[in-house]
Structures are given as structure tokens and as C-alpha cells.
Scaffold this motif. Structure first.
Motif, short mmCIF file in Angstrom:
data_model
loop_
_atom_site.label_atom_id
_atom_site.label_comp_id
_atom_site.label_asym_id
_atom_site.label_seq_id
_atom_site.Cartn_x
_atom_site.Cartn_y
_atom_site.Cartn_z
N SER A 221 1.78 -1.66 -7.58
CA SER A 221 1.47 -2.92 -6.91
C SER A 221 2.00 -2.78 -5.49
CB SER A 221 2.15 -4.09 -7.62
OG SER A 221 1.93 -5.29 -6.92
N LYS A 222 1.09 -2.88 -4.51
CA LYS A 222 1.48 -2.57 -3.13
C LYS A 222 0.65 -3.36 -2.14
CE LYS A 222 2.15 1.39 -0.03
NZ LYS A 222 1.98 2.86 0.13
N LYS A 223 1.31 -3.81 -1.08
CA LYS A 223 0.59 -4.48 0.00
C LYS A 223 -0.15 -3.44 0.82
CE LYS A 223 2.99 -6.39 3.34
NZ LYS A 223 3.86 -7.35 4.04
N GLN A 224 -1.41 -3.72 1.17
CA GLN A 224 -2.21 -2.77 1.93
C GLN A 224 -1.68 -2.64 3.37
OE1 GLN A 224 -6.37 -3.84 1.55
NE2 GLN A 224 -6.38 -3.47 -0.66
N THR A 225 -1.95 -1.50 3.98
CA THR A 225 -1.36 -1.17 5.28
C THR A 225 -2.07 -1.83 6.45
OG1 THR A 225 -2.69 0.85 5.36
CG2 THR A 225 -0.46 1.03 4.47
N SER A 226 -3.26 -2.41 6.22
CA SER A 226 -4.00 -3.06 7.30
C SER A 226 -4.73 -4.28 6.75
CB SER A 226 -5.00 -2.09 7.93
OG SER A 226 -5.92 -1.63 6.97
N VAL A 227 -5.11 -5.17 7.65
CA VAL A 227 -5.81 -6.39 7.26
C VAL A 227 -7.27 -6.07 6.95
CG1 VAL A 227 -6.51 -8.70 8.01
CG2 VAL A 227 -4.27 -7.80 8.67
N SER A 228 -7.77 -6.60 5.84
CA SER A 228 -9.17 -6.42 5.46
C SER A 228 -9.99 -7.62 5.91
CB SER A 228 -9.29 -6.25 3.94
OG SER A 228 -8.63 -5.09 3.51
N ARG A 229 -11.19 -7.38 6.41
CA ARG A 229 -12.03 -8.46 6.93
C ARG A 229 -12.86 -9.13 5.84
NH1 ARG A 229 -14.57 -5.83 12.31
NH2 ARG A 229 -16.45 -6.57 11.25
N SER A 230 -12.84 -8.59 4.64
CA SER A 230 -13.57 -9.20 3.54
C SER A 230 -12.93 -8.77 2.22
CB SER A 230 -15.04 -8.76 3.56
OG SER A 230 -15.15 -7.38 3.29
N SER A 231 -13.27 -9.52 1.17
CA SER A 231 -12.74 -9.17 -0.16
C SER A 231 -13.32 -7.83 -0.62
CB SER A 231 -13.08 -10.26 -1.17
OG SER A 231 -14.49 -10.45 -1.26
N THR A 232 -14.55 -7.53 -0.20
CA THR A 232 -15.16 -6.25 -0.56
C THR A 232 -14.38 -5.10 0.04
OG1 THR A 232 -17.37 -7.23 -0.71
CG2 THR A 232 -17.25 -4.85 -0.39
N GLU A 233 -13.99 -5.25 1.30
CA GLU A 233 -13.21 -4.19 1.95
C GLU A 233 -11.87 -4.00 1.26
OE1 GLU A 233 -11.16 -3.26 6.30
OE2 GLU A 233 -12.87 -4.64 6.17
N ALA A 234 -11.22 -5.11 0.89
CA ALA A 234 -9.93 -5.03 0.20
C ALA A 234 -10.08 -4.33 -1.14
CB ALA A 234 -9.35 -6.43 0.01
N GLU A 235 -11.14 -4.66 -1.88
CA GLU A 235 -11.38 -4.03 -3.18
C GLU A 235 -11.70 -2.55 -3.02
OE1 GLU A 235 -11.13 -5.17 -6.19
OE2 GLU A 235 -11.21 -7.36 -6.09
N TYR A 236 -12.41 -2.21 -1.95
CA TYR A 236 -12.77 -0.81 -1.74
C TYR A 236 -11.55 0.03 -1.38
CZ TYR A 236 -15.99 3.00 -0.63
OH TYR A 236 -16.68 4.18 -0.63
N LYS A 237 -10.64 -0.55 -0.61
CA LYS A 237 -9.39 0.13 -0.31
C LYS A 237 -8.59 0.37 -1.59
CE LYS A 237 -8.70 -1.58 4.42
NZ LYS A 237 -7.87 -2.41 5.30
#
Length: 344
Positions: A221-237
Motif C-alpha cells: 500500500s503506497k502513495k503514488q509519486t505523482s498526481v494523476s489527472r484521472s482515475s484511469t491514469e491512477a489505475e494504470y500506474k
């Protein structure tokens, strides 16, 4: 002695002798030794003892705070109940009231909320100890990751969140992971993210868990290193992080001479992210994504990886991305194979 060091894990050494394999795991001066032939394992013990002052403690029951129990059906139960008991005593919470979950549902903490602790050393010490507990307790991974983000300037509110985790552990002290001896040799993973979950930075949270058969073997469980512009981008990361961990696990299995009969499968609850992993046409819409994340699609096209849809209610990694209400939390803990020694 004929051992080969693993490239994937510098603590792991493997020796093959005809059709037998011997595995040695080393941590400073503590060693776990196992293999397919008991006689050849004992020969290694004898050879080591002729060079070093060695004490053979027999069958593995305790290792670096991890307690191991063996069941008649061949299953293995791993937990850290003694470690939890010592931690509760250290925090002065031996007789605290148990909590149903390690954090409140949809728990979000502001960095500056509450008064700063006059002495943050106790906070940092307890949180550091909680990190080690996540080795056998994926159910607290998200809550521990959250409080870890306030180590530099913890407040009374943050300490309250730590106490909530300790109260949960008090009520589940005997819980651990049950590893089945009848599990199949295939890799599956669950990947999830909570988009813009961190109110302080608006970064998303990645959560994933990898199963070997039915047994959980790796999670984060980890916070991502950059801000995602959409939920799709966050899921893809999140998919990319999961794919990278699966690649590491496959290297470990290859070192251990374990052959996978089919490609690993990542279960994701976001249809757009799944489409991005297999359809190159969609990629023109996310050119702002770092190219590092496109290796997921390459692995899918090469047949080294498959990405499948799973309904949100069945998304086990959900417990690693956010605080959940008690019924959903308990259901996911069951899927994580968390239980007590009394379980069949």
C-alpha cells in the motif's frame, strides 16, 4: 559449497544436486535452510558447522519475530502475536478496548490537523514497529502507510490514528496468514488505486497483492509519486507497479526452479485501464503518461501477462487503498487468508 546467489534476492542462495534442490536464506547470522531431500540438507548443516560455530535449532518455529506453526494437513500458519503483545506493552495499551478495523472508513488525515506532539520519538518508534508487522498483516498495511506519512511532524490527531491501529491489533492479536500446502502453482494479482485520495497532495494510493495459488506472498500500500489527472491514469500506474512486482516474483520462482504453466493474471476493476493495457489505439489519449508505464501493454502483447476485470466488490486490493466499513473489511481479510491457529 555449490550454492548460487539469486540475482533477484541477495539473501537467497540455491543449490541443485541432480533432481534435488537446497535453499538457503540468510539474514546476518540467522539462516533458514530447506530442500527437497532431508539428508542433503543435513549434509549442508554439517559442512557449515565444520567452518562456523553453528547451532541447529531444528524445525523452523520462530524467525526474526515471525512465529510459524504446522498443521496436520500440511498447512503453515505464520503470525507475529508475541511481537504484537510486546508492542502493546511498550505503548501502554495492554488493556485497551479493541477496534473492529485499523482505521475509520474513508479515513483522510490533514498534515497540519491537531497540535504537534511535544516529543515525537514515541510516535516514530511505534510506527516503525508497526511497519514490521505488515510482513504478516496486510490488513493494516494501508493504515500503517497513512501514519508513516506524518513521521516528520506528528500531531495528536495522527497519534490517535496510531492508537486505533493498536486497538485493532489488540483484538486480532492471534491473527496471521494460513498458507495452504495444496495450492496450485500459478500467479494471480489484484491491483487497485484510490484516485486523488491524499488531501494534502492529491496523489493517489496504489494497493496490490500477489497470490501464488491461493496464498498471498507479496503486497503493498503506497502513495503514488505523482498526481494523476484521472482515475484511469491512477489505475494504470497501479497496474504498472503490480506488473513490476509480478516480474520480480517470477524471477524468484525461476531461481527456485519453479515453472509457471500459464502467464500471471492481474485483476483490475477499471475497464479503461484494462483497455489501455491491450489496445494501442487508446494510448494517443494519454500521451502525458510517463512512458515507463507502457511496459504493461508490451507484456500483455507478448503473452507474459494478462489483465482481467474483477467487480469492485471482489477487489481484494481495495483493503490496501482506503479505510473500509467493517463488513467489507472482514470479507477482504478472509480473501487475504487471514485467520487464527484454530482455523481448519
Amino acid at each position: 559449497m555449490g550454492f548460487t546467489a539469486s540475482v533477484s534476492d541477495t539473501s537467497l542462495f540455491i543449490k541443485t544436486d541432480n533432481n534435488d534442490i537446497i535453499i538457503l536464506l540468510l539474514y546476518v547470522d540467522d539462516i533458514i535452510l530447506t530442500g527437497s531431500c532431508v539428508t542433503k540438507v543435513q549434509l549442508v548443516v554439517q559442512e557449515l558447522s565444520s567452518v562456523f560455530d553453528l547451532k541447529d535449532l531444528g524445525k523452523l518455529t520462530y524467525f526474526l519475530g515471525l512465529q510459524i506453526q504446522y498443521k496436520p494437513n500440511g498447512d503453515i500458519f505464520v503470525n507475529q502475536s508475541k511481537y504484537i503483545k510486546d508492542l502493546l506493552h511498550k505503548a501502554g495499551m495492554d488493556s485497551c478496548k479493541p477496534a473492529n478495523t485499523p482505521c475509520k472508513p474513508d479515513n483522510q488525515m490533514i498534515m497540519t490537523e491537531g497540535e504537534l506532539l511535544s516529543d515525537p520519538s514515541s510516535y516514530r518508534s511505534i510506527v516503525g514497529s508497526l511497519q514490521y508487522l505488515t510482513f504478516t498483516r496486510p490488513d493494516i498495511a494501508f493504515a500503517v502507510n497513512t501514519v508513516c506519512q506524518h513521521m516528520h511532524s506528528p500531531t495528536e490527531v495522527h497519534f490517535g490514528a496510531v492508537k486505533r491501529i493498536l486497538r485493532y491489533l489488540h483484538g486480532t492479536m492471534q491473527h496471521g496468514i494460513v498458507y495452504s500446502s495444496q495450492s496450485q502453482m500459478n500467479l494471480t494479482a489484484f491491483s487497485d488505486s484510490d484516485w486523488a485520495a491524499d488531501l494534502n497532495t492529491r496523489r493517489s494510493v496504489t494497493g496490490y497483492i500477489v497470490f501464488l495459488g491461493d496464498n498471498p506472498i507479496s503486497w503493498q500500500s503506497k502513495k503514488q509519486t505523482s498526481v494523476s489527472r484521472s482515475s484511469t491514469e491512477a489505475e494504470y500506474k497501479a497496474l504498472a507497479h503490480t506488473a513490476a512486482d509480478l516480474a520480480w516474483v517470477r524471477h524468484i520462482l525461476r531461481d527456485l526452479k519453479c515453472v509457471l504453466l500459464q502467464p500471471p493474471v492481474i485483476n483490475c476493476d477499471n475497464m479503461s485501464a484494462i483497455a489501455l493495457s491491450s489496445n494501442p489505439v487508446f494510448h494517443s489519449r494519454i500521451k502525458h503518461l510517463d512512458t515507463d508505464y507502457h511496459f504493461v501493454r508490451e507484456r500483455v502483447q507478448q503473452g507474459d501477462l494478462a489483465v482481467a476485470y474483477v467487480p469492485t466488490d471482489e477487489q481484494t486490493a481495495d483493503v490496501l487503498t482506503k479505510g473500509l466499513h467493517s463488513p467489507a473489511f472482514i470479507r477482504h481479510c478472509y480473501n487475504l487468508k487471514l485467520g487464527t491457529p484454530s482455523l481448519d
